[in-house]
Scaffold this motif. Structure first.
Motif, PDB file in Angstrom:
ATOM      1  N   LEU A 170       0.808  -1.217   0.000  1.00 60.25           N
ATOM      2  CA  LEU A 170       0.000   0.000   0.000  1.00 60.25           C
ATOM      3  C   LEU A 170       0.846   1.274   0.000  1.00 60.25           C
ATOM      4  CD1 LEU A 170      -2.793  -0.963   2.574  1.00 60.25           C
ATOM      5  CD2 LEU A 170      -2.925  -0.998   0.077  1.00 60.25           C
ATOM      6  N   LEU A 171       2.136   1.168   0.280  1.00 62.65           N
ATOM      7  CA  LEU A 171       2.984   2.356   0.302  1.00 62.65           C
ATOM      8  C   LEU A 171       3.120   2.927  -1.112  1.00 62.65           C
ATOM      9  CD1 LEU A 171       5.876   1.345   2.742  1.00 62.65           C
ATOM     10  CD2 LEU A 171       3.831   2.698   3.242  1.00 62.65           C
ATOM     11  N   PRO A 172       3.014   4.241  -1.265  1.00 60.08           N
ATOM     12  CA  PRO A 172       2.979   4.829  -2.614  1.00 60.08           C
ATOM     13  C   PRO A 172       4.283   4.712  -3.393  1.00 60.08           C
ATOM     14  CG  PRO A 172       3.057   6.549  -0.925  1.00 60.08           C
ATOM     15  CD  PRO A 172       2.820   5.251  -0.211  1.00 60.08           C
ATOM     16  N   TRP A 173       5.394   4.401  -2.714  1.00 59.89           N
ATOM     17  CA  TRP A 173       6.686   4.311  -3.398  1.00 59.89           C
ATOM     18  C   TRP A 173       6.985   2.899  -3.893  1.00 59.89           C
ATOM     19  CZ3 TRP A 173       5.977   5.827   1.685  1.00 59.89           C
ATOM     20  CH2 TRP A 173       5.854   7.205   1.881  1.00 59.89           C
ATOM     21  N   VAL A 174       6.088   1.947  -3.577  1.00 59.02           N
ATOM     22  CA  VAL A 174       6.389   0.535  -3.802  1.00 59.02           C
ATOM     23  C   VAL A 174       5.789   0.031  -5.103  1.00 59.02           C
ATOM     24  CG1 VAL A 174       5.944  -1.812  -2.930  1.00 59.02           C
ATOM     25  CG2 VAL A 174       6.667   0.010  -1.350  1.00 59.02           C
ATOM     26  N   ASP A 175       6.624  -0.659  -5.883  1.00 59.49           N
ATOM     27  CA  ASP A 175       6.151  -1.438  -7.025  1.00 59.49           C
ATOM     28  C   ASP A 175       5.654  -2.766  -6.455  1.00 59.49           C
ATOM     29  OD1 ASP A 175       5.819  -3.147  -9.180  1.00 59.49           O
ATOM     30  OD2 ASP A 175       7.692  -2.595 -10.160  1.00 59.49           O
ATOM     31  N   ASP A 176       4.343  -2.910  -6.338  1.00 57.50           N
ATOM     32  CA  ASP A 176       3.813  -4.068  -5.611  1.00 57.50           C
ATOM     33  C   ASP A 176       3.955  -5.385  -6.371  1.00 57.50           C
ATOM     34  OD1 ASP A 176       1.806  -3.853  -7.482  1.00 57.50           O
ATOM     35  OD2 ASP A 176       0.237  -3.281  -6.067  1.00 57.50           O
ATOM     36  N   SER A 177       4.512  -5.322  -7.584  1.00 57.81           N
ATOM     37  CA  SER A 177       4.814  -6.567  -8.306  1.00 57.81           C
ATOM     38  C   SER A 177       6.232  -7.053  -8.008  1.00 57.81           C
ATOM     39  CB  SER A 177       4.649  -6.361  -9.811  1.00 57.81           C
ATOM     40  OG  SER A 177       5.686  -5.517 -10.324  1.00 57.81           O
ATOM     41  N   LYS A 178       6.991  -6.253  -7.235  1.00 56.33           N
ATOM     42  CA  LYS A 178       8.378  -6.600  -6.927  1.00 56.33           C
ATOM     43  C   LYS A 178       8.624  -6.469  -5.423  1.00 56.33           C
ATOM     44  CE  LYS A 178      10.422  -5.405 -11.409  1.00 56.33           C
ATOM     45  NZ  LYS A 178      11.459  -4.601 -12.100  1.00 56.33           N
ATOM     46  N   VAL A 179       8.347  -7.554  -4.709  1.00 54.74           N
ATOM     47  CA  VAL A 179       8.538  -7.568  -3.259  1.00 54.74           C
ATOM     48  C   VAL A 179       9.336  -8.814  -2.883  1.00 54.74           C
ATOM     49  CG1 VAL A 179       7.424  -7.548  -0.993  1.00 54.74           C
ATOM     50  CG2 VAL A 179       6.339  -6.367  -2.910  1.00 54.74           C
ATOM     51  N   ALA A 180      10.287  -8.633  -1.986  1.00 55.72           N
ATOM     52  CA  ALA A 180      11.067  -9.739  -1.427  1.00 55.72           C
ATOM     53  C   ALA A 180      11.000  -9.647   0.092  1.00 55.72           C
ATOM     54  CB  ALA A 180      12.512  -9.676  -1.896  1.00 55.72           C
ATOM     55  N   ALA A 181      11.475 -10.684   0.759  1.00 51.58           N
ATOM     56  CA  ALA A 181      11.525 -10.678   2.221  1.00 51.58           C
ATOM     57  C   ALA A 181      12.855 -11.260   2.667  1.00 51.58           C
ATOM     58  CB  ALA A 181      10.373 -11.497   2.811  1.00 51.58           C
ATOM     59  N   ILE A 182      13.459 -10.613   3.664  1.00 51.51           N
ATOM     60  CA  ILE A 182      14.650 -11.156   4.305  1.00 51.51           C
ATOM     61  C   ILE A 182      14.373 -11.244   5.798  1.00 51.51           C
ATOM     62  CG2 ILE A 182      16.105 -10.078   2.537  1.00 51.51           C
ATOM     63  CD1 ILE A 182      17.137  -8.157   4.731  1.00 51.51           C
ATOM     64  N   GLY A 183      15.210 -11.981   6.513  1.00 51.24           N
ATOM     65  CA  GLY A 183      15.010 -12.070   7.951  1.00 51.24           C
ATOM     66  C   GLY A 183      16.210 -12.670   8.647  1.00 51.24           C
ATOM     67  N   PHE A 184      16.300 -12.367   9.942  1.00 51.96           N
ATOM     68  CA  PHE A 184      17.447 -12.738  10.759  1.00 51.96           C
ATOM     69  C   PHE A 184      16.981 -13.604  11.931  1.00 51.96           C
ATOM     70  CE2 PHE A 184      18.237  -8.877   8.506  1.00 51.96           C
ATOM     71  CZ  PHE A 184      19.546  -8.980   8.074  1.00 51.96           C
ATOM     72  N   CYS A 185      17.602 -14.776  12.085  1.00 49.27           N
ATOM     73  CA  CYS A 185      17.243 -15.716  13.168  1.00 49.27           C
ATOM     74  C   CYS A 185      15.769 -16.099  13.034  1.00 49.27           C
ATOM     75  CB  CYS A 185      17.559 -15.120  14.545  1.00 49.27           C
ATOM     76  SG  CYS A 185      19.257 -14.559  14.765  1.00 49.27           S
ATOM     77  N   PHE A 186      14.951 -15.787  14.046  1.00 43.63           N
ATOM     78  CA  PHE A 186      13.504 -16.018  13.964  1.00 43.63           C
ATOM     79  C   PHE A 186      12.929 -15.379  12.700  1.00 43.63           C
ATOM     80  CE2 PHE A 186       9.347 -13.999  15.276  1.00 43.63           C
ATOM     81  CZ  PHE A 186       8.563 -15.130  15.129  1.00 43.63           C
ATOM     82  N   GLY A 187      13.474 -14.219  12.320  1.00 38.94           N
ATOM     83  CA  GLY A 187      13.009 -13.545  11.111  1.00 38.94           C
ATOM     84  C   GLY A 187      13.307 -14.309   9.837  1.00 38.94           C
ATOM     85  N   GLY A 188      14.381 -15.111   9.844  1.00 38.12           N
ATOM     86  CA  GLY A 188      14.634 -15.981   8.706  1.00 38.12           C
ATOM     87  C   GLY A 188      13.515 -16.984   8.535  1.00 38.12           C
ATOM     88  N   LEU A 189      13.082 -17.557   9.651  1.00 42.91           N
ATOM     89  CA  LEU A 189      11.936 -18.474   9.632  1.00 42.91           C
ATOM     90  C   LEU A 189      10.682 -17.762   9.130  1.00 42.91           C
ATOM     91  CD1 LEU A 189      10.858 -21.375  10.803  1.00 42.91           C
ATOM     92  CD2 LEU A 189       9.963 -19.922  12.609  1.00 42.91           C
ATOM     93  N   CYS A 190      10.463 -16.513   9.596  1.00 40.02           N
ATOM     94  CA  CYS A 190       9.299 -15.742   9.155  1.00 40.02           C
ATOM     95  C   CYS A 190       9.299 -15.574   7.638  1.00 40.02           C
ATOM     96  CB  CYS A 190       9.292 -14.368   9.821  1.00 40.02           C
ATOM     97  SG  CYS A 190       9.044 -14.366  11.608  1.00 40.02           S
ATOM     98  N   SER A 191      10.457 -15.243   7.093  1.00 39.99           N
ATOM     99  CA  SER A 191      10.554 -15.031   5.644  1.00 39.99           C
ATOM    100  C   SER A 191      10.301 -16.325   4.877  1.00 39.99           C
ATOM    101  CB  SER A 191      11.935 -14.474   5.289  1.00 39.99           C
ATOM    102  OG  SER A 191      12.145 -13.237   5.928  1.00 39.99           O
TER     103      SER A 191
END
Length: 239
Positions: A106-127
């Protein structure tokens, strides 16, 4: 170049969450976004700084909030109490990270067709779990993340490319879990990579990690190398 940063509230059901985002306002138009999933501590300055670094690379960095607005653990015991409900209920975790994906688009600067996710420790599992839901992501990166799969996503089609960055001596991710992860990704037909760093424990990207008895030690070479691998991966998936 000016990095603009702020917070934005979003909801998962009746739970108020607050993400931190950053972007470079010298870039014009919409650009790819990268979700950044936090460790068991909560949305802290560590992931906030990663959002700014990703903004400098030309992305919108979006530091996800899994626990709720303002909720941070103060020590290992509190961190474990905050994380455990999501480890016990991976469906709840998937719903929580899906809410972040919806919010960043929903952010106006974002190309919503190009999204990735990264994460660290527990966040790696989340991603990884977000990818396992079949979410419309270009790719996910796990930094010293937990790799065990939930029980409810085996038949989902994983659309994202996957990069797992792993410390070979990480006691929280035994070799059996690594092999099971490789088999899971292969069985799912995923474009996946796993890089193991030798003589490297858990939390290798965190400069304050210094607890070898607990298996958490900063490793500066692995930190630098893994970030460069992520940069190359993002360049590839967003091309």
């Amino acid at each position: 170049m000016a990095i603009i940063s702020n917070t934005v509230g979003y909801m998962d059901g009746d739970v108020l969450l607050e993400a931190f985002f950053a972007f470079d306002d010298s870039f014009t138009g919409r650009r790819p976004a990268v979700l950044i999933n936090h460790s068991w501590v909560g949305r802290d300055d560590f992931v906030g700084e990663k959002a700014k670094k990703l903004a400098a690379l030309g992305y919108v960095g979006f530091a996800v909030d899994v626990y709720g607005k303002g909720i941070l653990g103060a020590d290992a015991e509190e961190n474990a109490k905050l994380m455990q409900p999501f480890m016990d209920d991976r469906q709840m975790l998937a719903k929580r990270v899906q809410a972040a994906l919806y919010a960043v688009k929903l952010l106006p600067w974002v190309d919503d067709s190009k999204v990735a996710a990264i994460g660290f420790c527990f966040g790696g599992l989340c991603s990884l779990d977000l990818a396992r839901t079949g979410a419309d992501l270009k790719g996910v990166v796990s930094f010293h993340g937990l790799l065990g799969a939930p029980a409810n996503t085996q038949n989902n089609v994983i659309k994202a490319k996957v990069l797992a960055l792993h410390g070979h001596d990480d006691p929280m991710v035994p070799i059996e879990q690594v092999l099971a992860f490789e088999q899971e990704m292969t069985r799912s037909g995923v474009d996946w990579q796993l890089h193991a760093f030798g003589n490297t424990m858990h939390a290798f990207t965190n400069p304050v990690a210094n607890n070898p008895d607990f298996g958490m030690v900063y490793q500066p070479d692995a930190d630098k190398r893994s970030w460069l691998m992520m940069e190359n991966f993002l360049t590839e998936i967003f091309a």
